[in-house]
Design an enzyme around this catalytic site. Structure first.
Site, PDB file in Angstrom:
ATOM      1  N   CYS A  28       8.602 -26.023  17.108  1.00 55.27           N
ATOM      2  CA  CYS A  28       9.673 -26.847  16.552  1.00 55.27           C
ATOM      3  C   CYS A  28       9.213 -28.301  16.507  1.00 55.27           C
ATOM      4  O   CYS A  28       8.116 -28.641  16.962  1.00 55.27           O
ATOM      5  CB  CYS A  28      10.946 -26.727  17.372  1.00 55.27           C
ATOM      6  SG  CYS A  28      10.803 -27.369  19.056  1.00 55.27           S
ATOM      7  N   CYS A  31       8.100 -29.998  19.724  1.00 55.50           N
ATOM      8  CA  CYS A  31       6.701 -29.762  20.112  1.00 55.50           C
ATOM      9  C   CYS A  31       5.789 -30.767  19.412  1.00 55.50           C
ATOM     10  O   CYS A  31       4.863 -31.317  20.026  1.00 55.50           O
ATOM     11  CB  CYS A  31       6.290 -28.342  19.740  1.00 55.50           C
ATOM     12  SG  CYS A  31       7.290 -27.038  20.463  1.00 55.50           S
ATOM     13  N   ASP A 452      -5.083 -48.553 -18.813  1.00 59.32           N
ATOM     14  CA  ASP A 452      -6.371 -48.957 -19.370  1.00 59.32           C
ATOM     15  C   ASP A 452      -6.552 -48.234 -20.706  1.00 59.32           C
ATOM     16  O   ASP A 452      -5.874 -47.237 -20.977  1.00 59.32           O
ATOM     17  CB  ASP A 452      -7.487 -48.590 -18.394  1.00 59.32           C
ATOM     18  CG  ASP A 452      -8.862 -48.924 -18.936  1.00 59.32           C
ATOM     19  OD1 ASP A 452      -9.028 -50.031 -19.468  1.00 59.32           O
ATOM     20  OD2 ASP A 452      -9.754 -48.061 -18.847  1.00 59.32           O
TER      21      ASP A 452
END
Length: 780
Positions: A28, A31, A452
């Site tokens: 989870c 952790c 460009d």
């Protein structure tokens, strides 16, 4: 307030390293927070942990070894190791069975046994009419293995976390199962529920007050059953989000045929070295990046660049590793191997993007770090409150257990990484490589796109359309040879067009291989050098009044046609003007129109003269043009737009675009561009299709929308269900099912990105020079 430009990442210091670890045991977001916190306590260490991939990306000084990092993760109660490289077995070798496969089989076995034992308990507990004499003791016998063995992984991880002073989702599940089973055991042996003939009505809401302690064996088996099943489905779904990355890895060839004096021999690709030659038969994949030496064919690059059209190749053409040979036999000279190939770079970019975090996910992780302790506190408080209020003890225990079980930080931890896994993988399939989640966030908010011209709006395949030499000068043949000699040292598309034209026209190609001394290249201006005793400069035309006839007319004629005029000066004397044409990409008009329809403002910035720039802008209906822009001018343009409050993206492909790409809020590089441009960009378009810019914007918007939906569900779910459980309105078994469903909803919502397809604009009428065209939308 003046907006600040995007900070350019500083180059990594010599004593700093980046290490990737595979972390096991995380279930989870809590952790994740614990691992990051433990690693962050080491001096100079910063870590980003991804729950979906199980990977930790750690930046650390050389003084902190990998062993120290692994020991720190293990001290937090998790496992850690360096990722194992993919094996490269010989043809007669078989890879050993992998550990993860064994673990998956063990999980399937545990889930199957748990389901077989739990189903009778659930049925008997929920259907009072089927409750025979002493049914409760049979349920107890069946539930005991589930509560002890079936839930053993949760108990083990909870105890490991307890030893390290940490509480995670497993802590909540373990406590919920233990409390439900312990209360049921008390009810059977001491609370009167073990009396023969006892029946128990089923209710979705916890009830009490009949003087007999109720059983909660259905919760004791339902919680581990639903959580195990949910995590099983969640793991399969999360594996689906990484399907594109695995598909990229599978593109790499495992072995390759190399020519030998006796014929040919197949060897592992890992033994191939730069300069080696190898064979590619029809239907085979090109083993690595290289140059075709012999043969001609068509290469299918669709799985690498997303481009569906095959690319014709012959001697001297580039071959990309992973491409499929659709035609004849090719002999290729290896130009890059291993981690230096384009396929490896694409895979690295996708992996890096998947390990990052958005700002909102960092907030979610911070919340999750205190979420489990907060839930434990709420559960104890609920138990104490109900007992203190004189409620029946079993009702108080039921409410406390439901609070433990229903809380779900898993969804918080999965909200962003699963969406990023799916989106970056889908982007790679479409030829869009995003450097990380921060780039996705900036891409979504861009409102101005600086484009460009050469190599971006145009094909970059320059060709000389006209050559005009001054009267009484060296003559066109001599000037063409000198210009080609100097331009061979330049990578600019104009230079390639001039040298290719010279090779086609010059009677003696060997005369084009003479050495050049004192070569210099000025980005945005041109090149010069000493060739065959002459000082030759190939540059943009300056003041036309100083040019001898008929050169000024040649410059004006080239610009009127939308071509680029290039002046060749020999020993200080203007000798000739080349008109170099670069065709617009077939999709340029649609791509620019698509950007406008997305609310983006297109701006053309090019080093070409004003007349050439205006001609191109007229074809694309771009109203804002900045011509004769040097690299520093493009960077200044970006600053000016940012000072006006615009969020600017720059699209380019050359060295002269690198500064603007790095300074912009978002840099987008064409995959065919230079390494400098790609290195400075946040997004790389591998697909040779300018519409990929609009696709990238739409993908970013869809991804961040998905992440917000995921997090909204994750937070909203807990805001609703935890209070319901606290007031006794949620059965623990239903709480377990709801908790598992919340994670599945988040992962399922992310999986929708795998099927995302960009909309296409089909132009039915095109009128150049700024007039509007009718456009209809198609979804492909």
């Amino acid at each position: 307030m003046t907006p600040q430009p995007r900070p350019v990442p500083a180059p990594q210091q010599a004593d700093e390293r980046t290490t990737t670890l595979t972390v096991g045991g995380m279930t989870c977001a809590a952790c994740v927070g614990r691992v990051e916190k433990k690693l962050g306590r080491l001096d100079g260490v910063a870590a980003s942990v991804n729950l979906a991939t199980g990977r930790a990306t750690v930046s650390h000084p050389a003084a902190v070894s990998v062993t120290d990092l692994i020991a720190t993760v293990e001290a937090a109660g998790f496992t850690a190791e360096l990722p194992e490289p993919d094996p490269e077995p010989e043809a007669d070798e078989r890879p050993a069975s992998a550990g993860p496969d064994d673990a998956a089989r063990a999980e399937r076995h545990r889930l199957l046994v748990t389901a077989l034992l739990s189903l009778p308990v659930l049925v008997l507990s929920m259907v009072p009419g089927w409750q025979f004499r002493n049914w409760q003791w049979l349920c107890f016998v069946l539930a005991a293995p589930v509560a002890l063995w079936g839930a053993a992984p949760f108990h083990a991880r909870a105890l490991r976390g307890l030893r390290h002073g940490a509480a995670t989702m497993d802590t909540l599940v373990s406590l919920g199962v233990a409390a439900s089973f312990s209360w049921s055991a008390y009810a059977l042996f001491l609370g009167g529920a073990g009396t023969p003939g006892m029946t128990m009505p089923f209710s979705l809401l916890p009830t009490a007050g009949d003087g007999v302690a109720h059983l909660y064996l259905e919760a004791a088996v339902g919680v581990p059953l639903f959580v195990l099943a949910g995590r099983r489905m969640e793991a399969r779904a999360r594996r689906g989000t990484g399907a594109a990355l695995r598909a990229l890895a599978e593109l790499a060839a495992k072995d390759v045929a190399v020519p030998t004096p006796d014929g040919e021999q197949r060897i592992p690709v890992s033994r191939l070295r730069v300069g080696d030659r190898f064979l590619v038969r029809p239907g085979e994949r090109v083993a690595t990046d290289g140059t075709v030496v012999e043969g001609s064919s068509a290469l299918d690059l669709s799985l690498i660049t997303g481009e569906s059209r095959p690319v014709e190749v012959g001697p001297g053409a580039a071959a990309v590793g992973g491409a499929v040979n659709s035609g004849g036999l090719l002999e290729v000279r290896a130009g890059a191997v291993g981690a230096d190939t384009q396929l490896a770079r694409i895979t690295r970019l996708v992996e890096d993007a998947q390990t990052g975090k958005t700002k909102v996910q960092r907030l979610a992780d911070a919340v999750a770090a205190v979420f489990v302790p907060a839930v434990l506190t709420v559960s104890v408080t609920v138990l104490g409150f109900w007992l203190g209020a004189g409620a029946d003890p079993q009702a108080a225990v039921t409410a406390a257990v439901a609070v433990l079980v229903v809380a779900c930080p898993c969804a918080l931890g999965l909200a962003t990484p699963t969406a990023l896994l799916a989106a970056t993988g889908r982007g790679a399939q479409l030829g869009i490589l995003v450097r990380g989640p921060e780039a996705l966030e900036r891409l979504r908010h861009v409102d101005t796109v600086v484009l460009d011209k050469t190599g971006t709006l145009t094909t970059g395949q320059m060709g000389v359309t006209d050559l005009t030499a001054r009267s009484g000068g060296l003559g066109p043949t001599a000037v063409l040879r000198l210009a080609a000699l100097v331009e061979q040292g330049s990578e600019h598309p104009l230079a390639r067009g001039i040298t290719a034209y010279a090779r086609e026209r010059h009677p003696d190609p060997k005369q084009l291989l003479l050495p050049v001394r004192d070569f210099t290249a000025t980005p945005g201006h041109g090149v010069e050098g000493t060739a065959d005793g002459y000082r030759v400069a190939v540059t943009r035309p300056g003041d036309l009044d100083g040019l001898p006839a008929p050169l000024p007319e040649a410059v004006r004629s080239a610009e009127a046609d939308g071509h680029t005029a290039v002046l060749v000066t020999v020993d200080g004397t203007p000798e000739a003007v080349f008109a170099v044409g670069d065709a617009l990409r077939p999709d340029s008009y649609r791509a620019v129109d698509h950007l406008r329809r997305l609310g983006l403002r297109p701006v053309l910035a090019t080093g070409d003269r004003a007349a050439t720039a205006r001609a191109v802008a007229g074809h694309l209906a771009v109203t804002e043009v900045h011509a004769e822009a040097r690299p520093e001018d493009k960077a200044d343009l970006v600053r000016t737009l940012q000072e006006q409050g615009r969020r600017v993206a720059v699209v380019g492909d050359g060295v002269n675009d690198a500064a603007a790409l790095a300074l912009a809020d978002l840099g987008i590089a064409m995959g065919s561009g230079t390494d400098a441009a790609i290195g400075a960009a946040d997004v790389t378009l591998v697909r040779e299709d300018l519409q990929a810019i609009a696709d990238a914007v739409r993908l970013a918007r869809r991804t961040l929308g998905t992440i917000r939906t995921n997090l909204g569900w994750a937070f909203g779910y807990n805001l609703i269900t935890v209070p319901l459980a606290a007031v006794g309105l949620l059965n623990p078994m239903l709480a377990a099912a709801a908790m598992s469903a919340s994670s599945l909803l988040v992962v399922g919502n992310s999986l929708r990105l795998r099927a995302w397809r960009p909309r296409r604009a089909t132009t039915t009428a095109r009128r150049p020079h700024g007039s509007r065209a009718q456009t209809r939308w198609e979804t492909t």
